[in-house]
Design a protein around this motif. Structure first.
Motif, short mmCIF file in Angstrom:
data_model
loop_
_atom_site.label_atom_id
_atom_site.label_comp_id
_atom_site.label_asym_id
_atom_site.label_seq_id
_atom_site.Cartn_x
_atom_site.Cartn_y
_atom_site.Cartn_z
N LEU A 28 0.83 -1.21 0.00
CA LEU A 28 0.00 0.00 0.00
C LEU A 28 0.86 1.26 0.00
N GLU A 29 1.98 1.19 0.69
CA GLU A 29 2.89 2.34 0.70
C GLU A 29 3.60 2.49 -0.64
N ASP A 30 3.99 1.35 -1.24
CA ASP A 30 4.79 1.40 -2.47
C ASP A 30 3.99 1.88 -3.68
N ILE A 31 2.66 1.70 -3.68
CA ILE A 31 1.89 2.07 -4.88
C ILE A 31 1.40 3.52 -4.83
N LYS A 32 1.67 4.21 -3.75
CA LYS A 32 1.23 5.60 -3.65
C LYS A 32 2.12 6.51 -4.49
N GLY A 33 1.49 7.23 -5.42
CA GLY A 33 2.19 8.25 -6.19
C GLY A 33 3.11 7.76 -7.28
N VAL A 34 3.12 6.45 -7.58
CA VAL A 34 4.02 5.95 -8.63
C VAL A 34 3.26 5.80 -9.94
N SER A 35 3.97 5.55 -11.00
CA SER A 35 3.36 5.44 -12.33
C SER A 35 2.63 4.10 -12.48
N VAL A 86 5.14 -3.53 -8.78
CA VAL A 86 5.03 -3.75 -7.34
C VAL A 86 4.04 -4.87 -7.02
N LEU A 87 2.90 -4.88 -7.73
CA LEU A 87 1.83 -5.80 -7.40
C LEU A 87 2.01 -7.19 -8.00
N GLU A 88 2.86 -7.35 -9.01
CA GLU A 88 3.01 -8.63 -9.69
C GLU A 88 3.39 -9.76 -8.72
N PRO A 89 4.43 -9.60 -7.88
CA PRO A 89 4.76 -10.71 -6.97
C PRO A 89 3.68 -10.94 -5.91
N PHE A 90 3.02 -9.87 -5.49
CA PHE A 90 1.97 -10.01 -4.47
C PHE A 90 0.78 -10.78 -5.02
N LEU A 91 0.35 -10.47 -6.25
CA LEU A 91 -0.80 -11.15 -6.84
C LEU A 91 -0.47 -12.58 -7.25
N SER A 92 0.79 -12.86 -7.50
CA SER A 92 1.18 -14.19 -7.94
C SER A 92 1.11 -15.22 -6.80
N CYS A 93 1.33 -14.78 -5.54
CA CYS A 93 1.33 -15.75 -4.44
C CYS A 93 -0.08 -16.23 -4.12
N SER A 94 -1.08 -15.34 -4.05
CA SER A 94 -2.50 -15.65 -3.88
C SER A 94 -2.78 -16.72 -2.83
N PRO A 95 -2.41 -16.51 -1.55
CA PRO A 95 -2.73 -17.51 -0.52
C PRO A 95 -4.22 -17.52 -0.18
N VAL A 96 -4.71 -18.66 0.30
CA VAL A 96 -6.10 -18.77 0.72
C VAL A 96 -6.19 -18.26 2.15
N SER A 97 -6.48 -17.01 2.31
CA SER A 97 -6.49 -16.40 3.64
C SER A 97 -7.44 -15.21 3.65
N LEU A 152 -8.55 2.87 -6.73
CA LEU A 152 -9.74 3.60 -7.15
C LEU A 152 -9.65 5.07 -6.76
N LYS A 153 -9.18 5.33 -5.55
CA LYS A 153 -9.00 6.72 -5.12
C LYS A 153 -8.03 7.45 -6.03
N ARG A 154 -6.96 6.77 -6.40
CA ARG A 154 -5.96 7.37 -7.29
C ARG A 154 -6.57 7.65 -8.67
N CYS A 155 -7.36 6.72 -9.19
CA CYS A 155 -7.99 6.91 -10.51
C CYS A 155 -8.98 8.08 -10.50
N GLN A 156 -9.70 8.25 -9.41
CA GLN A 156 -10.66 9.34 -9.31
C GLN A 156 -9.97 10.69 -9.17
N ALA A 157 -8.85 10.69 -8.46
CA ALA A 157 -8.12 11.95 -8.27
C ALA A 157 -7.31 12.33 -9.50
N ASP A 158 -6.82 11.34 -10.25
CA ASP A 158 -5.98 11.58 -11.43
C ASP A 158 -6.61 10.89 -12.64
N PRO A 159 -7.37 11.60 -13.49
CA PRO A 159 -8.03 10.98 -14.65
C PRO A 159 -7.06 10.29 -15.60
N GLY A 160 -5.80 10.71 -15.63
CA GLY A 160 -4.84 10.10 -16.54
C GLY A 160 -4.26 8.80 -16.03
#
Length: 718
Positions: A404-411, A418-429, A444-452
């Motif tokens: 959550l910290e790493d995806i703030k303000g990046v392209s 950043v999310l690729e390794p996190f989504l690849s593990c996909s534990p049942v939890s 979603l908040k980022r998309c609403q604040a920045d249309p681009g």
């Protein structure tokens, strides 16, 4: 341990209900575990299919009458039984339409409840305490009924059981603050009365639940001060006359101040109870909750807040809890398992029952309030596996926070990295599922604040995990529409379990409005469109001896010759062409397959324009022809709509837009085709009904000897 799963709305409550009255009398089991009978406090009785959130039939008493006890299903005859105006008994079947024309019997005394048993006659409990079996009552409806209860004694609750194929009825009464319990046996006719006393001034029982096991009834009473008492009622008491029934305190709910007014209790499996209207802790304020408690260890296992406030009504049927709150009746599936002490305290969420029970140590109950370390040292229940699980949970929590910290303000590219390794593990939890929701909300908040900023591939990956829902990230669905991301919209329809009907209609409107040319460059899953040939291509007919042809208007004889391909006026016309392209049909198929509640969907369907409705009806007509009968070379796709889903949507569109379609000239031919189709189906079923008796007799014929691989058998029908 126990879990409450994601709930859904079965139906809305009648408008105008008060804070004290939900507008429902009760919910009873239907023909199977997926059907329930909902009785309104006014005039209506409705049968619902729970998995589809859809009413299958509804009946209403006439104006001025009121249904006064919940309707039940007669397990032996398949008929529904209800009482209106306290004394008028009604019995009807699914095919009955007019409630006023069904069987009617006026009784000599007012009825309190009717209880159904799976393999026995329903029991009728009268307001003055008398009990009759339904068949005995129907033999003489005006028979005299004795008064069992004393003056001012009122029935508060009742339940029935079956012991050794003999029916039993247990009911509680109240008089001047004192509570009594009656056990009625019918074979032989014996009535036992118990006094369960009172708990002081202003404290009274407000909820009851009972189970029968080992020839003993276990009754649990929820009192207004938050105490839950347990009472054991023997089926064969030794003494006669009124007896005092001792009770033991099972658990004390955390009621901070005052008393409970609107609460209910239901007994679940494996030592668990469900309670609605009582807080899970003393710090929850005035909010209402549905909670599952472990009665063996007095621990809270699951809870869910009920928006709009609860009415103190709770029903349990086939692994689902039904609760009224706000303006809706909500269904919440649940699961209960046997719990060890460590699991009940939340210490061994990942440890199996075998591991827990294998410990040779004996619990010292004096150590219960002490620190966790002391408990673990005495019992030895923290195994190596549980330590690893706890460590992995802590690591996962840290990982989610870091993401959550790493995806703030990046392209966008950096977010994907950043999310690729996190989504690849996909534990049942559950923790991982909650983390996905937090990530989706942050994006979603980022998309609403920045249309681009719009990480389309990441959002698609999140939807494909199947772990998100509309309730966990409400803006996800509408963002897909705003960005005209039809692939993401399709994924949401496939994987989100709780899409509101308003959003479903918004998706439908967008899919019908978009041009096929605009979808050419859009990536869409075409798995469910093997029935669709594309616009301008007609259906391929196989002459195999069958075709779903229309019956002639003035004849009941079915045409056995296939229709001509130039026929253009039949609903089942073989020369129909698909009115939409492949990609649009894939999107529309997801709408047709989606879950919905008819009462909530209809108002939103009215927002569609006449042209959109006609186009959708034409596509549904095409799908029906393609999927009816064994006449086509292509088989349905894995995600193709079923025949039932197609016809349900045809009915919905006609209900919502019939007046508009009648006035639209371009819909005239379509409505005429539909009219002829319905008429032909009615006549076909009429003809089938004439041979129903013969077919039933054929099924009863027993084969006298084994028949080989091939034989010719002549059966004479008389």
């Amino acid at each position: 341990m126990a879990e409450l799963y994601e709930g859904f709305t079965l139906c809305g409550l009648a408008a105008g209900q008060s804070r004290e009255n939900s507008g429902l009398l009760g919910i009873e089991p239907g023909r199977d575990t997926d059907h329930v009978i909902v009785t309104g406090a006014g005039r209506t009785v409705t049968v619902y299919k729970v998995s589809d959130q859809k009413p299958l039939g509804s009946w209403a008493a006439k104006q001025g009458q009121a249904v006064t006890c919940p309707a039940v299903l007669h397990g032996q005859t398949g008929e529904y039984v209800a009482v209106h105006d306290s004394k008028v008994l009604r019995i009807w079947r699914d095919e009955d339409i007019n409630f006023e024309k069904v069987f009617k019997a006026t009784l000599s005394a007012a009825v309190s409840r009717i209880h159904a048993l799976p393999s026995s006659e329903p029991l009728v409990l009268f307001q003055r305490g008398a009990v009759r079996q339904l068949d005995a009552l129907l033999a003489a409806p005006q028979q005299a009924v004795e008064e069992v209860l004393s003056e001012e004694e009122v029935i508060r609750w009742s339940s029935c059981f079956l012991e050794a194929e003999q029916p039993l009825l247990l009911f509680s009464t109240e008089k001047s603050g004192e509570c009594f319990l009656y056990l009625q046996k019918l074979s032989p006719n014996v009535l036992h009365k118990y006094n369960i006393g009172s708990e002081g001034k202003g404290v009274c029982p407000i909820g009851f639940t009972a189970t029968l096991e080992n020839k003993c009834i276990t009754l649990m009473c929820l009192y207004s001060n938050g105490c839950v008492y347990k009472l054991l009622v023997s089926l064969h008491p030794s003494a006669e006359g009124e007896q005092h029934l001792p009770k033991s305190l099972l658990m004390k709910l955390p009621v901070s101040e005052g008393v409970l007014h609107r609460a209910a209790i239901a007994c679940l499996e494996e030592g668990h109870i469900a309670i609605v209207g009582a807080p899970p802790s003393a710090s929850t304020g005035d909010r209402d909750f549905l909670c599952i408690w472990n009665t063996n260890f007095q621990t809270l296992q699951a809870s869910k807040e009920l928006p709009g406030g609860a009415y103190g009504q709770l029903w349990c049927n086939a692994g689902k809890l039904y609760v009224t709150h706000g303006k809706m009746l909500t269904v919440l599936p649940y699961r209960c398992e046997k719990s060890s002490l460590a699991a009940a305290l939340g210490k061994l969420k990942q440890t199996s029952t075998q591991e827990v029970t294998s410990s040779p140590s004996v619990l010292n109950w004096n150590s219960f309030p002490h620190e966790e370390a002391a408990l673990e040292q005495k019992t030895g229940m923290r195994t190596r596996r549980s330590k690893l699980n706890l460590k992995s949970q802590a690591t996962l929590a840290t990982s989610i926070t870091q993401v959550l910290e790493d995806i703030k303000g990046v392209s966008r590219e950096e977010v994907e990295e950043v999310l690729e390794p996190f989504l690849s593990c996909s534990p049942v939890s559950p923790q991982f599922q909650l983390g996905l929701a937090h990530i989706a909300v942050e994006l979603l908040k980022r998309c609403q604040a920045d249309p681009g900023f719009y990480p389309q591939s990441v959002l698609a990956r999140l939807a494909q995990t199947g772990r998100l829902s509309h309730s966990s990230c409400p803006g996800f669905l509408m963002l897909a529409l705003e960005k005209h991301d039809y692939f993401l919209a399709q994924l949401c329809l496939q994987h989100f379990p709780d899409i509101p009907e308003a959003v479903t209609c918004a998706f439908l409107k967008a899919f019908l409005s978009v041009a096929d040319a605009d979808l050419m460059q859009v990536s869409v899953d075409l798995e469910g469109v093997s029935l669709v040939d594309g616009p301008g291509q007609s259906l391929e007919v196989v002459q195999n001896g069958f075709s779903p042809v229309l019956l002639e208007e003035d004849s009941c004889d079915v045409q056995l010759t296939p229709p001509k391909l130039d026929q253009s006026s039949s609903w089942t016309d073989m020369s129909l062409t698909c009115p939409v392209g492949l990609k649009k049909s894939a999107l529309l198929n997801e709408i047709i397959r989606s879950s919905y509640s008819e009462s909530f969907l209809l108002p939103h369907l009215k927002d569609l324009s006449a042209q959109q409705v006609i186009l959708f009806l034409q596509y549904l007509q095409y799908l029906y022809v393609r999927s009816s009968g064994d006449v086509y070379t292509q088989l349905p796709g894995l995600r193709a709509p079923t025949m039932t889903q197609i016809m349900d949507w045809v009915s919905l569109l006609l209900d919502a837009h019939f007046a508009v379609l009648v006035m639209a000239p371009e819909a005239k031919e379509l409505l005429a085709q539909l009219h002829r189709f319905v008429r032909s189906q009615v006549r076909l079923y009429s003809e089938l009904g004439k041979i129903q008796g013969t077919l039933q007799e054929l099924s009863k014929i027993k084969k006298e000897q084994e028949i080989g691989l091939y034989s010719i058998e002549v059966i004479e029908l008389f």
